[in-house]
Design an enzyme around this catalytic site. Structure first.
Site, PDB file in Angstrom:
ATOM      1  N   ASP A 116       0.720  -1.208   0.064  1.00 44.47           N
ATOM      2  CA  ASP A 116      -0.100   0.001   0.156  1.00 44.47           C
ATOM      3  C   ASP A 116       0.904   1.283   0.149  1.00 44.47           C
ATOM      4  O   ASP A 116       0.274   2.363   0.339  1.00 44.47           O
ATOM      5  CB  ASP A 116      -0.923   0.064   1.171  1.00 44.47           C
ATOM      6  CG  ASP A 116      -2.147   0.767   1.014  1.00 44.47           C
ATOM      7  OD1 ASP A 116      -2.531   0.794  -0.301  1.00 44.47           O
ATOM      8  OD2 ASP A 116      -2.636   1.505   1.930  1.00 44.47           O
ATOM      9  N   ASP A 154      -2.732  -4.927  -4.921  1.00 46.49           N
ATOM     10  CA  ASP A 154      -2.231  -3.575  -5.022  1.00 46.49           C
ATOM     11  C   ASP A 154      -0.831  -3.840  -5.412  1.00 46.49           C
ATOM     12  O   ASP A 154       0.003  -2.679  -5.587  1.00 46.49           O
ATOM     13  CB  ASP A 154      -2.318  -2.670  -3.784  1.00 46.49           C
ATOM     14  CG  ASP A 154      -3.553  -1.822  -3.684  1.00 46.49           C
ATOM     15  OD1 ASP A 154      -4.423  -1.940  -4.614  1.00 46.49           O
ATOM     16  OD2 ASP A 154      -3.801  -1.310  -2.934  1.00 46.49           O
ATOM     17  N   ASP A 302     -12.934   0.417   5.011  1.00 51.94           N
ATOM     18  CA  ASP A 302     -11.956   1.136   4.254  1.00 51.94           C
ATOM     19  C   ASP A 302     -11.117   2.029   5.192  1.00 51.94           C
ATOM     20  O   ASP A 302      -9.840   1.985   4.574  1.00 51.94           O
ATOM     21  CB  ASP A 302     -12.393   1.643   3.016  1.00 51.94           C
ATOM     22  CG  ASP A 302     -12.866   0.810   1.960  1.00 51.94           C
ATOM     23  OD1 ASP A 302     -12.500  -0.384   1.794  1.00 51.94           O
ATOM     24  OD2 ASP A 302     -13.658   1.470   1.305  1.00 51.94           O
TER      25      ASP A 302
END
Length: 396
Positions: A116, A154, A302
């Site tokens: 991330d 990701d 989230d």
């Protein structure tokens, strides 16, 4: 660049599965499959946060809706805590429970270093050597039956924080992870990160996938933790496959867990008004798609509605539609919204291309009817005590 957030998740013990399952009355998906390359019933994990919340709050008015629309559905298990000495047993416990149930587990490996790019889901293994050891231990717990591995969300779509050398090193690490997993369990299906249809272009996604060893994997996933319509993701996936040379061995899986209402612009962090998507299944009806999956677990935030990865019953209730399905229809148009306000009983008919929605209002009531649709949408209507109706479609 369209940012799509990921968050870290804790591995959950699998103890007490049978008891939790009985308490929830869990249901499963029909085992038949068409198109794609897989068949079987996806595993319904009775120890998800939503399932445990339902079991602990049986008298909460939200519990039946969350149970029926979220907790009873097959969802991925995330392995994201760096515990190299216990990861094998963690994975093995989960996979063994699924195998014992005669179902197909979906497991997400989320441990790449600098994940991330240091954002809300920062963490992962301390370096790539440690990561290689972790992957070996992870793979050792996968057994020898069919299991779907969602490898490192990701990790390829989000590279902005890495230098050219670091990107090459990450790509090599992912390629090695694919080989390690496939060697440990030849029946494992491994999918790499392609972002989503509104992020990187299909050609760029294909280049990154190729560098990360996708030709030795089983394909790629898209839309993890995002809200993009399924039809858009299918089209995007076909373009990625074309850019890869249309190899017959590669397929796509799509996260449909929260795309029932599509995206809210580019908002990725718990946007309001979203809904769960179609039920997870390997029966996709799409030759290029192996599965419609719930990779992101609905109700787990989230980072805006609640702390990242934590379960919010209010968020789950919203995503579940906050009510009961009362009717269904079929629609094929793009999103349109019509609002009619009246002070006397009227019947208003709103017609959009290839769709007609009829709404009858009562005196001094404002009724808003919204139609969200795509070429393969299913529509459900939820009613509230205020006599206001919400019609939504989830991508099929």
């Amino acid at each position: 660049m369209v940012r799509r957030h990921r968050f870290g998740r804790m591995a959950v013990p699998v103890a007490g599965l049978a008891v939790a399952g009985l308490a929830l009355g869990l249901t499963t998906i029909a085992p038949s499959a068409s198109a794609g390359s897989l068949s079987g019933t996806l595993y319904v994990d009775p120890s998800t946060q939503s399932a445990r919340w339902v079991a602990a709050n049986p008298n909460d008015h939200r519990a039946p809706v969350i149970r029926d629309r979220i907790a009873s559905k097959a969802q991925s298990r995330w392995v994201s805590e760096y515990n190299p000495s216990t990861v094998q047993s963690t994975v093995s416990s989960y996979v063994t429970a699924a195998n014992s149930a005669g179902q197909v587990p979906v497991i997400t490996a989320y441990m790449i270093p600098n994940r991330d790019c240091g954002g809300a889901s920062a963490g992962g293994a301390p370096d790539l050597n440690a990561y290689a050891t972790w992957v070996k231990n992870f793979a050792s717990g996968l057994g020898n039956q069919l299991v779907l591995v969602i490898l490192e969300p990701d990790s390829l779509a989000l590279l902005t924080c890495l230098s050219s050398a670091e990107i090459t090193a990450r790509s090599n690490a992912l390629a090695n992870a694919v080989t390690t997993i496939k060697s440990a369990n030849p029946n494992a299906k491994v999918y790499l990160d392609a972002g989503h249809s509104a992020w990187n272009a299909a050609g760029e996604a294909a280049n990154r996938l190729r560098a990360a060893g996708v030709m030795q994997a089983d394909g790629f996933y898209s839309n993890v933790s995002n809200y993009r319509y399924t039809a858009d993701e299918i089209a995007f996936g076909r373009n990625v496959l074309a850019a890869l040379g249309s190899p017959a061995s590669l397929h796509q899986v799509i996260d449909v867990s929260r795309n029932g209402n599509g995206p809210l612009g580019g908002e990725w962090c718990d946007p309001a008004g979203r809904l769960v998507g179609r039920d997870p299944t390997l029966d996709t009806g799409e030759a290029t798609v192996d599965g419609f999956l719930w990779v992101k677990l609905p109700g787990e935030a989230d980072g805006c509605a609640a702390s990242a990865g934590s379960f919010s019953p209010d968020l789950a209730y919203q995503l579940a539609g906050s009510g009961t399905i009362t009717s269904s229809t079929t629609t094929t148009t793009r999103p349109t919204t019509t609002t009619t306000t009246t002070t006397r009983p009227t019947t208003t008919t709103t017609t959009t291309p290839r769709t007609t929605t009829t709404t009858t209002t009562r005196p001094r009531t404002t009724t808003t009817t919204t139609s969200f649709c795509d070429p393969v949408a299913s529509t459900a209507t939820f009613s509230s005590a205020t006599d206001t109706s919400l019609t939504y479609a989830y991508r099929a």
